[in-house]
Design a protein around this motif. Structure first.
Motif, PDB file in Angstrom:
ATOM      1  N   SER A  23       2.925 -32.755 -21.365  1.00 39.36           N
ATOM      2  CA  SER A  23       2.534 -31.946 -20.216  1.00 39.36           C
ATOM      3  C   SER A  23       1.918 -32.758 -19.085  1.00 39.36           C
ATOM      4  CB  SER A  23       1.585 -30.825 -20.646  1.00 39.36           C
ATOM      5  OG  SER A  23       0.390 -31.358 -21.191  1.00 39.36           O
ATOM      6  N   VAL A  24       1.150 -33.800 -19.408  1.00 47.03           N
ATOM      7  CA  VAL A  24       0.547 -34.617 -18.350  1.00 47.03           C
ATOM      8  C   VAL A  24       1.639 -35.283 -17.522  1.00 47.03           C
ATOM      9  CG1 VAL A  24      -0.882 -36.621 -17.861  1.00 47.03           C
ATOM     10  CG2 VAL A  24      -1.606 -34.975 -19.593  1.00 47.03           C
ATOM     11  N   ARG A  25       2.623 -35.868 -18.196  1.00 48.62           N
ATOM     12  CA  ARG A  25       3.749 -36.484 -17.478  1.00 48.62           C
ATOM     13  C   ARG A  25       4.484 -35.459 -16.636  1.00 48.62           C
ATOM     14  NH1 ARG A  25       9.635 -37.558 -18.264  1.00 48.62           N
ATOM     15  NH2 ARG A  25       9.608 -35.929 -19.867  1.00 48.62           N
ATOM     16  N   LEU A  26       4.715 -34.279 -17.201  1.00 55.41           N
ATOM     17  CA  LEU A  26       5.467 -33.261 -16.482  1.00 55.41           C
ATOM     18  C   LEU A  26       4.711 -32.754 -15.260  1.00 55.41           C
ATOM     19  CD1 LEU A  26       6.983 -31.235 -19.469  1.00 55.41           C
ATOM     20  CD2 LEU A  26       8.127 -32.919 -18.007  1.00 55.41           C
ATOM     21  N   VAL A  27       3.407 -32.571 -15.363  1.00 57.67           N
ATOM     22  CA  VAL A  27       2.619 -32.149 -14.207  1.00 57.67           C
ATOM     23  C   VAL A  27       2.652 -33.231 -13.121  1.00 57.67           C
ATOM     24  CG1 VAL A  27       0.269 -31.694 -13.390  1.00 57.67           C
ATOM     25  CG2 VAL A  27       1.135 -30.527 -15.429  1.00 57.67           C
ATOM     26  N   ASP A  28       2.529 -34.481 -13.519  1.00 63.33           N
ATOM     27  CA  ASP A  28       2.622 -35.571 -12.545  1.00 63.33           C
ATOM     28  C   ASP A  28       3.999 -35.593 -11.877  1.00 63.33           C
ATOM     29  OD1 ASP A  28       0.040 -36.382 -13.038  1.00 63.33           O
ATOM     30  OD2 ASP A  28       0.596 -38.025 -14.390  1.00 63.33           O
ATOM     31  N   LEU A  29       5.047 -35.363 -12.672  1.00 65.56           N
ATOM     32  CA  LEU A  29       6.403 -35.307 -12.120  1.00 65.56           C
ATOM     33  C   LEU A  29       6.542 -34.152 -11.150  1.00 65.56           C
ATOM     34  CD1 LEU A  29       9.394 -36.204 -12.131  1.00 65.56           C
ATOM     35  CD2 LEU A  29       9.726 -34.687 -14.116  1.00 65.56           C
ATOM     36  N   PHE A  30       6.030 -32.990 -11.532  1.00 59.81           N
ATOM     37  CA  PHE A  30       6.082 -31.820 -10.655  1.00 59.81           C
ATOM     38  C   PHE A  30       5.382 -32.101  -9.322  1.00 59.81           C
ATOM     39  CE2 PHE A  30       3.661 -28.192  -9.047  1.00 59.81           C
ATOM     40  CZ  PHE A  30       4.698 -27.367  -8.647  1.00 59.81           C
ATOM     41  N   LYS A  31       4.198 -32.672  -9.386  1.00 60.17           N
ATOM     42  CA  LYS A  31       3.463 -32.972  -8.154  1.00 60.17           C
ATOM     43  C   LYS A  31       4.233 -33.962  -7.290  1.00 60.17           C
ATOM     44  CE  LYS A  31      -1.272 -32.160  -9.816  1.00 60.17           C
ATOM     45  NZ  LYS A  31      -2.592 -32.787 -10.087  1.00 60.17           N
ATOM     46  N   ASP A  32       4.861 -34.941  -7.926  1.00 58.53           N
ATOM     47  CA  ASP A  32       5.624 -35.943  -7.184  1.00 58.53           C
ATOM     48  C   ASP A  32       6.803 -35.301  -6.462  1.00 58.53           C
ATOM     49  OD1 ASP A  32       6.419 -38.781  -6.579  1.00 58.53           O
ATOM     50  OD2 ASP A  32       8.155 -38.185  -7.777  1.00 58.53           O
ATOM     51  N   ILE A  33       7.529 -34.423  -7.157  1.00 54.05           N
ATOM     52  CA  ILE A  33       8.665 -33.747  -6.527  1.00 54.05           C
ATOM     53  C   ILE A  33       8.169 -32.820  -5.422  1.00 54.05           C
ATOM     54  CG2 ILE A  33      10.606 -32.182  -6.912  1.00 54.05           C
ATOM     55  CD1 ILE A  33      10.627 -33.220  -9.835  1.00 54.05           C
ATOM     56  N   HIS A  34       7.061 -32.129  -5.671  1.00 48.88           N
ATOM     57  CA  HIS A  34       6.506 -31.221  -4.670  1.00 48.88           C
ATOM     58  C   HIS A  34       6.101 -31.987  -3.409  1.00 48.88           C
ATOM     59  CE1 HIS A  34       4.564 -27.402  -3.489  1.00 48.88           C
ATOM     60  NE2 HIS A  34       3.737 -28.183  -2.841  1.00 48.88           N
ATOM     61  N   ARG A  35       5.553 -33.152  -3.604  1.00 51.93           N
ATOM     62  CA  ARG A  35       5.074 -33.974  -2.497  1.00 51.93           C
ATOM     63  C   ARG A  35       6.211 -34.604  -1.702  1.00 51.93           C
ATOM     64  NH1 ARG A  35       2.043 -37.124  -5.603  1.00 51.93           N
ATOM     65  NH2 ARG A  35       0.132 -35.877  -5.623  1.00 51.93           N
ATOM     66  N   ASN A  36       7.400 -34.655  -2.309  1.00 50.09           N
ATOM     67  CA  ASN A  36       8.540 -35.338  -1.692  1.00 50.09           C
ATOM     68  C   ASN A  36       9.767 -34.431  -1.670  1.00 50.09           C
ATOM     69  OD1 ASN A  36       7.619 -38.338  -1.390  1.00 50.09           O
ATOM     70  ND2 ASN A  36       6.911 -37.720  -3.415  1.00 50.09           N
ATOM     71  N   PRO A  37       9.689 -33.306  -0.975  1.00 51.04           N
ATOM     72  CA  PRO A  37      10.806 -32.350  -0.968  1.00 51.04           C
ATOM     73  C   PRO A  37      11.971 -32.863  -0.124  1.00 51.04           C
ATOM     74  CG  PRO A  37       9.143 -31.664   0.608  1.00 51.04           C
ATOM     75  CD  PRO A  37       8.577 -32.862  -0.103  1.00 51.04           C
ATOM     76  N   GLU A  38      13.152 -32.372  -0.463  1.00 49.01           N
ATOM     77  CA  GLU A  38      14.365 -32.745   0.277  1.00 49.01           C
ATOM     78  C   GLU A  38      15.213 -31.498   0.526  1.00 49.01           C
ATOM     79  OE1 GLU A  38      15.506 -37.100  -1.375  1.00 49.01           O
ATOM     80  OE2 GLU A  38      15.283 -35.554  -2.913  1.00 49.01           O
ATOM     81  N   LEU A  39      15.798 -31.424   1.717  1.00 50.47           N
ATOM     82  CA  LEU A  39      16.639 -30.287   2.079  1.00 50.47           C
ATOM     83  C   LEU A  39      17.992 -30.357   1.369  1.00 50.47           C
ATOM     84  CD1 LEU A  39      15.917 -30.079   5.910  1.00 50.47           C
ATOM     85  CD2 LEU A  39      15.003 -28.587   4.108  1.00 50.47           C
ATOM     86  N   GLY A  40      18.745 -29.259   1.466  1.00 46.45           N
ATOM     87  CA  GLY A  40      20.036 -29.157   0.805  1.00 46.45           C
ATOM     88  C   GLY A  40      20.997 -30.257   1.199  1.00 46.45           C
ATOM     89  N   PHE A  41      21.666 -30.824   0.199  1.00 45.25           N
ATOM     90  CA  PHE A  41      22.605 -31.932   0.325  1.00 45.25           C
ATOM     91  C   PHE A  41      21.934 -33.242   0.721  1.00 45.25           C
ATOM     92  CE2 PHE A  41      25.740 -28.392   1.201  1.00 45.25           C
ATOM     93  CZ  PHE A  41      26.354 -28.473  -0.039  1.00 45.25           C
ATOM     94  N   GLU A  42      20.594 -33.253   0.735  1.00 42.07           N
ATOM     95  CA  GLU A  42      19.847 -34.485   1.007  1.00 42.07           C
ATOM     96  C   GLU A  42      18.953 -34.871  -0.169  1.00 42.07           C
ATOM     97  OE1 GLU A  42      17.727 -33.900   4.668  1.00 42.07           O
ATOM     98  OE2 GLU A  42      19.543 -33.366   5.768  1.00 42.07           O
ATOM     99  N   GLU A  43      19.215 -34.289  -1.350  1.00 42.74           N
ATOM    100  CA  GLU A  43      18.314 -34.449  -2.494  1.00 42.74           C
ATOM    101  C   GLU A  43      18.568 -35.759  -3.244  1.00 42.74           C
ATOM    102  OE1 GLU A  43      19.919 -30.135  -2.436  1.00 42.74           O
ATOM    103  OE2 GLU A  43      20.728 -32.163  -2.352  1.00 42.74           O
ATOM    104  N   ILE A  44      18.595 -36.848  -2.517  1.00 51.45           N
ATOM    105  CA  ILE A  44      18.933 -38.154  -3.109  1.00 51.45           C
ATOM    106  C   ILE A  44      17.850 -38.598  -4.084  1.00 51.45           C
ATOM    107  CG2 ILE A  44      19.339 -40.594  -2.600  1.00 51.45           C
ATOM    108  CD1 ILE A  44      20.459 -39.618   0.140  1.00 51.45           C
ATOM    109  N   ARG A  45      16.619 -38.526  -3.664  1.00 46.22           N
ATOM    110  CA  ARG A  45      15.511 -38.969  -4.516  1.00 46.22           C
ATOM    111  C   ARG A  45      15.359 -38.061  -5.739  1.00 46.22           C
ATOM    112  NH1 ARG A  45       9.983 -38.273  -5.357  1.00 46.22           N
ATOM    113  NH2 ARG A  45       8.773 -40.212  -5.535  1.00 46.22           N
ATOM    114  N   THR A  46      15.434 -36.758  -5.500  1.00 44.62           N
ATOM    115  CA  THR A  46      15.280 -35.808  -6.597  1.00 44.62           C
ATOM    116  C   THR A  46      16.398 -35.972  -7.622  1.00 44.62           C
ATOM    117  OG1 THR A  46      14.317 -34.269  -4.992  1.00 44.62           O
ATOM    118  CG2 THR A  46      14.907 -33.377  -7.145  1.00 44.62           C
ATOM    119  N   ALA A  47      17.635 -36.129  -7.141  1.00 42.57           N
ATOM    120  CA  ALA A  47      18.757 -36.316  -8.048  1.00 42.57           C
ATOM    121  C   ALA A  47      18.599 -37.601  -8.858  1.00 42.57           C
ATOM    122  CB  ALA A  47      20.068 -36.344  -7.271  1.00 42.57           C
TER     123      ALA A  47
END
Length: 428
Positions: A23-47
């Motif tokens: 859970s600690v890793r997952l919460v950190d991952l969630f915060k990281d994705i939340h902090r670095n959002p990407e619009l549609g068809f631009e989700e390079i980092r998230t992918a």
């Protein structure tokens, strides 16, 4: 048809222990994705986050499907092929949550406009749940048999990502599934799941209406054919089309999300763009509203003196039919989940909503593929209770600047994802 089975208590306990330890890793991952959002068809980092995580777990990963989409397959012996989808894109909405991991990201669109970007629909949680669930499935692979296909889908907000993956040959990279499921955040209390059978969400269309006029100096509007005025008139007229076009017993929504025109105070532009959105449950309602949009737009342009060859252009962008949960599958999944989290925590009687999705479009040519889409509560229970005490249904809605996924929902949603997939593969 694949339906959900009951899970043994020892397997549930193992899954819970694995996800709690993660859970600690997952919460950190969630915060990281939340902090670095990407619009549609631009989700390079998230992918890339999904790609690396699933490759490390032994999945066969194909990237770049539909530009940024991910398809990953884990084969674990004979049994059903279960396909699970998570969407990756964020909204063009400025976050106002005040969280210490809130997004401050902006992006420049293809048309040159700069917009704020924020995960205000919960897709950051969806990606986190997928990665956490994958880890749990691989960790208990001795307890199940079958094949799991995980999809990281782009551009759900545009209602274009599922179709883009299909057009790019998704089924050339994955085995044909026996069942398709997905999860989405909901502003209900953490610990609850919403999963009624049947029609759950409206069909939708994204419609651009492009008005052409004659530009000129702001001091001489009589020398122009003003597309800003046309766009404004169209916006007002569109707001009455449902009431005047659709029978009272039907449900439909027609809204305008953007008007784009000009750049300077003293210049009347030659073009204006109205971005409209339809929601509908019945095809004839859709056709009636699309016809009305065309009629109203053309009439406004003609009244402004626009030539016939310059009448408004209408572009149909993303769209999807209504989302319908396969009844038998939905009922069996609710029963299976209810045995784990409590039947009172699984809500199976709730009206359909006029929100829309494109997860079900991933069926592609397999139109009879059983499908189920679950909503997972992500609001802190005390925040939800406070909203009820104020006479509000929920504390916030998707796409609201204050949409919050409570951190307790990170592990809970991951568990729901894992339970759901495990209930659909074979036990061993």
């Amino acid at each position: 048809m694949v339906t959900a089975r009951s899970l043994p208590q020892d397997l549930i306990a193992r899954v819970d222990d694995i996800i709690d330890a993660d859970s600690v890793r997952l919460v950190d991952l969630f915060k990281d994705i939340h902090r670095n959002p990407e619009l549609g068809f631009e989700e390079i980092r998230t992918a890339r986050l999904i790609e690396k995580a699933l490759q490390n777990l032994g999945f066969d990963v194909t990237k770049g499907i539909g530009k940024t989409g991910i398809a990953a397959t884990f084969r674990n012996g004979p049994g059903p092929v279960v396909m699970y989808r998570a969407d990756m894109d964020a909204n063009a909405v400025r976050e106002e949550t005040g969280l210490d991991y809130a997004s401050t990201v902006t992006a420049t669109r293809d048309d040159g406009t700069q917009v704020p970007v924020g995960h205000l629909c919960g897709h950051d949680a969806h990606v986190t749940w997928l990665i956490g669930m994958a880890n749990a499935l691989v960790s208990v692979r001795d307890s199940w048999s079958g094949t799991v296909v995980l999809i990281g889908q782009p551009a759900e907000e545009l209602i274009m990502g599922a179709q883009a993956m299909l057009d790019d040959g998704l089924y050339n990279f994955i085995p044909t599934p026996d069942v398709l499921i997905g999860l989405h955040t909901a502003p209900g209390p953490v610990g609850t799941v919403i999963n009624p059978p049947g029609t759950r969400m409206a069909g939708t269309d994204q419609v651009d209406v492009h008005f052409h006029g004659v530009g000129g100096h702001g001091s001489m509007p009589s020398k122009t054919k003003d597309p800003v005025r046309m766009a404004a008139q169209a916006t007002l007229e569109f707001s009455s089309l449902v009431a005047r076009t659709v029978e009272p017993s039907a449900t439909a929504v027609l809204s305008v999300g953007s008007i784009q025109a000009g750049a300077d105070n003293n210049v009347i532009p030659s073009e204006a763009l109205v971005k409209a959105n339809l929601r509908w449950f019945e095809p004839h309602v859709r056709e009636a509203l699309l016809g009305a949009i065309r009629t109203v737009s053309d009439s406004i342009a003609r009244a402004a003196g626009v030539d016939e060859d310059k009448l408004p252009g209408i572009v149909m962008k993303g769209g999807s039919p209504p989302l319908v949960n396969t009844p038998d599958l939905a009922v069996s999944m609710s029963t299976s989940l209810g045995e784990i989290i409590g039947a009172d925590k699984v809500i199976t009687d709730m009206p359909a909503v006029t929100g829309s999705e494109d997860a079900h479009m991933l069926r592609g040519p397999h139109t009879d593929l059983p499908f189920n889409y679950l909503l997972v509560g992500v609001a802190a229970p005390e925040v939800f209770a406070e909203a009820l005490s104020r006479g509000e249904l929920v504390p916030y809605y998707p796409h609201n600047p204050n949409y919050v996924v409570d951190l307790a929902a990170v592990a809970f949603g991951t568990k729901i994802a894992a339970y759901s997939v495990l209930s659909l593969v074979d036990g061993s």
